[in-house]
Design an enzyme around this catalytic site. Structure first.
Site, PDB file in Angstrom:
ATOM      1  N   GLU A  36      -1.066  29.946   5.954  1.00 32.67           N
ATOM      2  CA  GLU A  36      -1.215  29.063   4.794  1.00 32.67           C
ATOM      3  C   GLU A  36      -0.138  27.991   4.879  1.00 32.67           C
ATOM      4  O   GLU A  36       1.053  28.309   4.860  1.00 32.67           O
ATOM      5  CB  GLU A  36      -1.056  29.848   3.495  1.00 32.67           C
ATOM      6  CG  GLU A  36      -0.906  28.969   2.262  1.00 32.67           C
ATOM      7  CD  GLU A  36      -0.265  29.695   1.083  1.00 32.67           C
ATOM      8  OE1 GLU A  36       0.313  29.001   0.207  1.00 32.67           O
ATOM      9  OE2 GLU A  36      -0.325  30.930   1.027  1.00 32.67           O
ATOM     10  N   THR A  68      -2.670  21.924  -6.297  1.00 32.08           N
ATOM     11  CA  THR A  68      -2.713  21.791  -7.754  1.00 32.08           C
ATOM     12  C   THR A  68      -3.717  20.752  -8.234  1.00 32.08           C
ATOM     13  O   THR A  68      -3.929  20.622  -9.436  1.00 32.08           O
ATOM     14  CB  THR A  68      -1.321  21.422  -8.306  1.00 32.08           C
ATOM     15  OG1 THR A  68      -0.887  20.198  -7.697  1.00 32.08           O
ATOM     16  CG2 THR A  68      -0.307  22.518  -8.002  1.00 32.08           C
ATOM     17  N   LYS A 126      -4.593  35.884  -5.696  1.00 32.29           N
ATOM     18  CA  LYS A 126      -3.185  35.902  -5.289  1.00 32.29           C
ATOM     19  C   LYS A 126      -2.357  36.367  -6.484  1.00 32.29           C
ATOM     20  O   LYS A 126      -2.286  35.685  -7.503  1.00 32.29           O
ATOM     21  CB  LYS A 126      -2.780  34.484  -4.852  1.00 32.29           C
ATOM     22  CG  LYS A 126      -1.287  34.244  -4.739  1.00 32.29           C
ATOM     23  CD  LYS A 126      -1.046  32.770  -4.446  1.00 32.29           C
ATOM     24  CE  LYS A 126       0.395  32.381  -4.684  1.00 32.29           C
ATOM     25  NZ  LYS A 126       0.616  30.946  -4.397  1.00 32.29           N
TER      26      LYS A 126
END
Length: 206
Positions: A36, A68, A126
């Site tokens: 990631e 975001t 997550k």
């Protein structure tokens, strides 16, 4: 998106694009092919994703984190990312990413957020920050959400990963404990050996 039990996702943050191939090579040598790339430094992160995609192709599972906004998600997908990870729960953003027909692992903290993710048919979330929530929280939360898969992120280390795995985390995102922030090729041996240690723990205990 369901990730195999015992999967380690290396979180890369602040790495210069010129160093990224060496870093990923060390991870592969250590047995880790999930990565990631954080967009905490957006321009640098997007360039790293592009290089990783061009260099390693399908030999790695290439994702992007710290997403975001929808614009960030689209830029990362164009660069070669194949899944999106958000730092926290944002229902609107999660739905927008799903509309792109791409896998998303949203960050969650509370039962309410997990419920909302489950309502969108998300298979893996997550759990962040995992170390603040602790293993007791994880043991309790598995009761009402037996079909949800949890990726533990935040404070997961060689010392505690076994406990989190036994408590219900099926996968883990490991940051600076695995790949130091701003790592360079000088860190290759450390990264390779760290990767082997994490894989060994989950292989032995999993």
């Amino acid at each position: 998106m369901k990730i195999d039990n015992g999967t380690i996702v290396a979180i890369i943050r602040g790495v210069e694009p010129k160093e990224i191939v060496e870093i990923q090579s060390a991870l592969l040598e250590g047995g880790i092919n999930w990565v990631e790339v954080s967009l905490s430094e957006e321009e640098k992160g997007l360039k790293c994703i592009q290089i990783l995609h061009q260099t390693f192709g399908d030999s790695i599972h290439l994702g992007v984190g710290t997403v975001t906004t929808l614009d960030q998600a689209k830029k990362a997908l164009e660069a070669g990312a194949t899944y999106i990870i958000t730092p926290g729960w944002d229902k609107e953003l999660t739905e927008e990413i799903l509309d792109l027909n791409v896998d998303v692992l949203p960050g969650v903290f509370s039962p309410g957020e997990i419920m909302q993710a489950a309502a969108l048919n998300i298979e893996t979330v997550k759990l962040f920050p995992a170390n603040n929530l602790g293993t007791n929280y994880l043991n309790n939360i598995k009761g009402p959400f037996p079909r949800m898969n949890f990726m533990g992120v935040g404070g997961i280390s060689l010392e505690n990963i076994q406990n989190y795995h036994e408590s219900g985390c099926t996968s883990f995102g490991i940051g600076s404990e695995l790949v130091p922030r701003g790592a360079t090729k000088a860190d290759k041996e450390r990264i390779r050996e760290n990767a082997k240690k994490y894989i060994s723990i989950l292989t032995t205990k999993g």
